[in-house]
Design an enzyme around this catalytic site. Sequence first.
Site, PDB file in Angstrom:
ATOM      1  CG  ASP B  35      41.148  40.207  35.308  1.00  0.00           C
ATOM      2  OD1 ASP B  35      41.700  41.248  35.687  1.00  0.00           O
ATOM      3  OD2 ASP B  35      40.609  39.393  36.070  1.00  0.00           O
ATOM      4  CE  LYS B  57      52.588  36.810  33.987  1.00  0.00           C
ATOM      5  NZ  LYS B  57      52.611  35.862  35.100  1.00  0.00           N
ATOM      6  CG  MET B 172      45.670  30.594  38.290  1.00  0.00           C
ATOM      7  SD  MET B 172      45.901  32.323  38.807  1.00  0.00           S
ATOM      8  CE  MET B 172      45.384  32.248  40.522  1.00  0.00           C
TER       9      MET B 172
END
Lengths: 254, 254
Positions: B35, B57, B172
Amino acid sequence: APGEVWLVGAGPGDPGLLTRRAASAIGRADLLLHDALPGRAVLRLARHDATLVAVGKRKGNAPMPQAKINARLIAGARAGLRVVRLKGGDPFLFGRGGEEARALNEAGIPWRVVPGVTAGTAAPAAAGVPLTHRGTASAVTFVTGHDEGGALPGGVDWDALGRAGGTIAAFMALSKLDEIALRLLAAGRAAETPVAIVAQASLPGQAVLRSTLGTCTLDARRAALPTPALVVIGEVAALGLLQPNLGLPAQAVG
Amino acid sequence: APGEVWLVGAGPGDPGLLTRRAASAIGRADLLLHDALPGRAVLRLARHDATLVAVGKRKGNAPMPQAKINARLIAGARAGLRVVRLKGGDPFLFGRGGEEARALNEAGIPWRVVPGVTAGTAAPAAAGVPLTHRGTASAVTFVTGHDEGGALPGGVDWDALGRAGGTIAAFMALSKLDEIALRLLAAGRAAETPVAIVAQASLPGQAVLRSTLGTCTLDARRAALPTPALVVIGEVAALGLLQPNLGLPAQAVG
């Protein structure tokens, strides 16, 4: 200068699940007060001249009262020692670390907390049970099966919890499993709701029991599972979800 | 013989919060899919001849689609490689580890999971906030602020959660904080309910914001907190509970 107290999470017991910071904190400690859970392999990381004090509940021995633990931590720090309070799992999740931190604050002793791998994630992992899973559960609630007096904690709204529908992971819940199951059934959870019970997660005595909300109390009693145990309730505990757990070391019981 | 895939939790980012097993798994990997969160200090533990693939990401880069990640894991294992899927936090708590495990099962690839320190405990610890505290909270619910489509997950009963009264820790959640706060207020949580927001817990950019349910959306916007962030909602986040956090490395913002 007064020493510092580190509240250190030791993880579920397996020394491989100790964090690198926890391992180094143990290796530096002058005084180490430890729960019953961190085993010999973990305590062996301490210096040979460190003072180790077992404060947890052991066979035939009552645990050291919290006030006495606090007093030892404070006295050690005032004597200038590097004090480590080594706790099973994570210090701030059913670890009473907050109470120790408060006592240290009141005594003016600096402290730090080192988070650990909680049994709340380690035990389900050992059983191949994800706590959240897309389309199955998008929330998980951690509760404890008994408070200091041994009763089901009064502050938990089991009715709301039962209706909310996410995963429930209950720590130290074996002795109150009948009461927990009844409350969740009364709140509308189905008797077929899958349950996975993981005893002594990550330790040599690890055992996993798969059951349902309707039958788990009886199944757990029959299996005579050892403690501590984590009970996972919800669709994530369904046998088929991640089966077959080809590579998992989990030992199945029942 | 096909290789094995290890789904490994890297913890919140600080290499000190990596478990010893995670560190050794990284050091043995032939192929490592990671990640965005595990930083250079963690990835430096990999062998020099290991293949590292960033799948998270990153600035200007979309994350690798889950199906493609699964395919890489399976192809690597079929090629006989020791494959590590290194994930922020814990693989089975908002880590999508269950989806990867399912894909591996379907392909007949053996896998193991190594639990990690979840941001769910590491972030509150950094702020000096216990998740549970005797007389204050005896349950904590972990939720996520957005699902794969970026919306608030449909499977969470915010009304029941609001009424249940325990600690809520939302992963998040910054981008959906207004919606989460409104739902909890509508469920009856008081506007004065303490809130602690911990951004980039354990990383150099760590920042802590203390606020209340009524004002947290505005306060978070003003502070322009970095992501990822964990939002802790409940009486455990009250400033006075463990203050002053003498020894804590947390940096206060706002």
